[in-house]
Design an enzyme around this catalytic site. Structure first.
Site, PDB file in Angstrom:
ATOM      1  N   GLN A 238      11.021   6.309 -36.150  1.00 44.31           N
ATOM      2  CA  GLN A 238       9.990   5.323 -35.823  1.00 44.31           C
ATOM      3  C   GLN A 238       8.757   6.020 -35.245  1.00 44.31           C
ATOM      4  O   GLN A 238       7.622   5.635 -35.538  1.00 44.31           O
ATOM      5  CB  GLN A 238      10.554   4.307 -34.828  1.00 44.31           C
ATOM      6  CG  GLN A 238       9.548   3.309 -34.307  1.00 44.31           C
ATOM      7  CD  GLN A 238      10.216   2.194 -33.539  1.00 44.31           C
ATOM      8  OE1 GLN A 238      10.675   1.228 -34.132  1.00 44.31           O
ATOM      9  NE2 GLN A 238      10.285   2.315 -32.227  1.00 44.31           N
TER      10      GLN A 238
ATOM     11  N   ARG B 269      20.897  -2.811 -27.487  1.00 44.75           N
ATOM     12  CA  ARG B 269      22.089  -3.234 -28.244  1.00 44.75           C
ATOM     13  C   ARG B 269      23.384  -2.889 -27.507  1.00 44.75           C
ATOM     14  O   ARG B 269      24.422  -3.480 -27.791  1.00 44.75           O
ATOM     15  CB  ARG B 269      22.091  -2.619 -29.638  1.00 44.75           C
ATOM     16  CG  ARG B 269      21.075  -3.253 -30.561  1.00 44.75           C
ATOM     17  CD  ARG B 269      21.272  -2.821 -31.989  1.00 44.75           C
ATOM     18  NE  ARG B 269      20.402  -3.570 -32.895  1.00 44.75           N
ATOM     19  CZ  ARG B 269      19.144  -3.268 -33.156  1.00 44.75           C
ATOM     20  NH1 ARG B 269      18.597  -2.214 -32.576  1.00 44.75           N
ATOM     21  NH2 ARG B 269      18.426  -4.005 -33.982  1.00 44.75           N
TER      22      ARG B 269
ATOM     23  N   MET C 224      10.956  -4.631 -27.368  1.00 43.85           N
ATOM     24  CA  MET C 224      11.538  -5.901 -27.801  1.00 43.85           C
ATOM     25  C   MET C 224      12.333  -6.529 -26.654  1.00 43.85           C
ATOM     26  O   MET C 224      13.178  -7.409 -26.878  1.00 43.85           O
ATOM     27  CB  MET C 224      12.423  -5.685 -29.028  1.00 43.85           C
ATOM     28  CG  MET C 224      11.614  -5.164 -30.214  1.00 43.85           C
ATOM     29  SD  MET C 224      12.306  -5.576 -31.809  1.00 43.85           S
ATOM     30  CE  MET C 224      13.836  -4.693 -31.747  1.00 43.85           C
ATOM     31  N   GLY C 225      12.099  -6.055 -25.431  1.00 48.13           N
ATOM     32  CA  GLY C 225      12.760  -6.669 -24.281  1.00 48.13           C
ATOM     33  C   GLY C 225      14.187  -6.201 -24.094  1.00 48.13           C
ATOM     34  O   GLY C 225      14.599  -5.183 -24.657  1.00 48.13           O
TER      35      GLY C 225
ATOM     36  N   LYS D 123      14.311   8.333 -28.776  1.00 47.24           N
ATOM     37  CA  LYS D 123      15.522   7.653 -29.235  1.00 47.24           C
ATOM     38  C   LYS D 123      15.345   7.144 -30.676  1.00 47.24           C
ATOM     39  O   LYS D 123      16.265   7.157 -31.478  1.00 47.24           O
ATOM     40  CB  LYS D 123      15.814   6.508 -28.261  1.00 47.24           C
ATOM     41  CG  LYS D 123      16.622   5.365 -28.786  1.00 47.24           C
ATOM     42  CD  LYS D 123      18.080   5.632 -28.611  1.00 47.24           C
ATOM     43  CE  LYS D 123      19.009   4.513 -28.949  1.00 47.24           C
ATOM     44  NZ  LYS D 123      18.584   3.474 -29.824  1.00 47.24           N
TER      45      LYS D 123
ATOM     46  N   HIS E  53      13.426   2.134 -21.314  1.00 56.49           N
ATOM     47  CA  HIS E  53      12.102   1.500 -21.388  1.00 56.49           C
ATOM     48  C   HIS E  53      11.282   1.843 -20.142  1.00 56.49           C
ATOM     49  O   HIS E  53      10.092   2.141 -20.232  1.00 56.49           O
ATOM     50  CB  HIS E  53      12.238  -0.023 -21.454  1.00 56.49           C
ATOM     51  CG  HIS E  53      12.920  -0.552 -22.682  1.00 56.49           C
ATOM     52  ND1 HIS E  53      14.151  -1.154 -22.649  1.00 56.49           N
ATOM     53  CD2 HIS E  53      12.529  -0.575 -23.985  1.00 56.49           C
ATOM     54  CE1 HIS E  53      14.485  -1.541 -23.871  1.00 56.49           C
ATOM     55  NE2 HIS E  53      13.525  -1.191 -24.703  1.00 56.49           N
TER      56      HIS E  53
HETATM   57  P1  AMP Z   1      12.889  -1.349 -28.256  1.00 59.54           P
HETATM   58  O1  AMP Z   1      12.771  -2.383 -27.189  1.00 59.54           O
HETATM   59  O2  AMP Z   1      14.286  -0.968 -28.594  1.00 59.54           O
HETATM   60  O3  AMP Z   1      12.033  -1.665 -29.468  1.00 59.54           O
HETATM   61  O4  AMP Z   1      12.279  -0.017 -27.643  1.00 59.54           O
HETATM   62  C1  AMP Z   1      10.975   0.013 -27.114  1.00 59.54           C
HETATM   63  C2  AMP Z   1      10.588   1.453 -26.868  1.00 59.54           C
HETATM   64  O5  AMP Z   1      11.519   2.037 -25.931  1.00 59.54           O
HETATM   65  C3  AMP Z   1      10.667   2.316 -28.130  1.00 59.54           C
HETATM   66  O6  AMP Z   1       9.574   3.231 -28.136  1.00 59.54           O
HETATM   67  C4  AMP Z   1      11.987   3.028 -27.970  1.00 59.54           C
HETATM   68  O7  AMP Z   1      12.049   4.257 -28.658  1.00 59.54           O
HETATM   69  C5  AMP Z   1      12.029   3.234 -26.473  1.00 59.54           C
HETATM   70  N1  AMP Z   1      13.416   3.449 -26.034  1.00 59.54           N
HETATM   71  C6  AMP Z   1      14.507   2.700 -26.319  1.00 59.54           C
HETATM   72  N2  AMP Z   1      15.616   3.251 -25.784  1.00 59.54           N
HETATM   73  C7  AMP Z   1      15.220   4.379 -25.156  1.00 59.54           C
HETATM   74  C8  AMP Z   1      15.900   5.400 -24.419  1.00 59.54           C
HETATM   75  N3  AMP Z   1      17.227   5.363 -24.242  1.00 59.54           N
HETATM   76  N4  AMP Z   1      15.182   6.420 -23.906  1.00 59.54           N
HETATM   77  C9  AMP Z   1      13.838   6.473 -24.095  1.00 59.54           C
HETATM   78  N5  AMP Z   1      13.132   5.533 -24.780  1.00 59.54           N
HETATM   79  C10 AMP Z   1      13.806   4.515 -25.309  1.00 59.54           C
END
Ligand code: AMP
Length: 281
Positions: free
Chosen positions: A154, A188, A30-31, A150, A37
């Site tokens: 999900q 966040r 989600m950027g 994390k 990421h």
């Molecule tokens: P999001 O942008 O929050 O939807 O996350 C996109 C992807 O990045 C998802 O698969 C998350 O689980 C992963 N992600 C987010 N934060 C972390 C982190 N701290 N370490 C590893 N993967 C992450």
């Protein structure tokens, strides 16, 4: 890096690559990208000929409109970070592209995954997650999908989606990337001030402390202790601190010393909802 905004153009491009025998690794996001990421992009790069990432803040997975409206957006910086990480393709659709008029969502049979933990506190969230990932997988058709641990629940939901829809996609789960303080990296976190960022490290410290005290028998009080510590430290609300079966996410109140466990947390700090988890066994 090539940028696509239209799903059918991206699909055409990727089908050509697949016909050439190039394996496709996919990292949906989600950027507001951070090192967490990028660790997924690196893992995808290691195992695939071509890495596709997407940035789409999915409205259907937000049960709190304010959270959706305030979700951080840093698209120019995201593009630079993806280019630096040698991501090959970025898919940047708008809402109409993912949910065109006439789009009818499926209902995904997620069973108890939808009623425990995040499912309980964010009604409809995982249906929304499945809607967007279903649309993205149908376009990208990756050999491997890379997700972060994390978001533990999900990962389990999307494994179920892949099974339900019979996608020919493997799932690769990447460990959680943390700040040196232990705080799990998250988009966040950008909404926390410096003092709260320091305070937020107490979530991981609490989970680690819980792990160090784990022994067979009744274990609920370990969770209650951490929840109380966090409230005393100034967190305004604890949705849950929970120990669950690592394979089913069913709650475990009494441990037999053998079942694989995970500890999960969802707490509020200055109005920001933060989640984290650690495997216990
Ligand atoms: P999001 O942008 O929050 O939807 O996350 C996109 C992807 O990045 C998802 O698969 C998350 O689980 C992963 N992600 C987010 N934060 C972390 C982190 N701290 N370490 C590893 N993967 C992450």
């Amino acid at each position: 890096m090539i940028l696509f905004k239209k799903g059918d153009e991206l699909k055409k491009y990727l089908i050509k690559k697949a016909v050439e025998g190039i394996s496709i690794g996919f990292v949906p996001t989600m950027g507001a990208l951070h090192e967490g990421h990028l660790s997924l992009i690196r893992a995808a790069k290691e195992k695939n000929g071509l890495v596709v990432s997407s940035i789409f803040v999915n409205p259907t997975q937000f049960n709190d409109q304010q959270d959706y409206l305030h979700y951080p957006k840093t698209i120019d910086q995201d593009i630079l970070l993806l280019e630096k990480s040698a991501c090959d393709v970025l898919f940047l659709p708008d809402v109409q592209e993912i949910y065109p008029s006439g789009y009818l969502p499926d209902h995904y049979a997620l069973g108890s995954l939808e009623t425990v933990l995040e499912g309980k506190y964010r009604p409809g969230h995982f249906q929304g997650v499945c809607q967007v990932v279903d649309r993205l997988l149908a376009i990208v058709m990756p050999s491997t999908l890379f997700l972060g641990q994390k978001d533990y629940q999900q990962c389990m939901v999307i494994a179920r989606l892949i099974h339900l829809k019979q996608y020919a996609t493997d799932l690769h789960i990447v460990p959680t990337m943390r700040e040196t303080s232990g705080l799990a990296m998250s988009s966040r976190n950008l909404r926390l001030n410096e003092q709260d960022r320091k305070k937020a490290a107490a979530i991981y410290a609490g989970l680690t402390h819980l792990k160090s005290r784990l022994k067979p028998g009744k274990i609920q009080s370990l969770c209650d202790d951490i929840a109380n510590d966090l409230l005393r430290a100034g967190f305004e609300k604890v949705d849950y601190i929970s120990i669950a079966n690592a394979k089913t996410l069913d709650p475990v109140e009494e441990w037999d010393g053998e079942t694989a466990l995970v500890a999960l947390a969802a707490v509020f700090l200055s109005g920001i909802r933060l989640i984290d988890n650690i495997p216990l066994t």
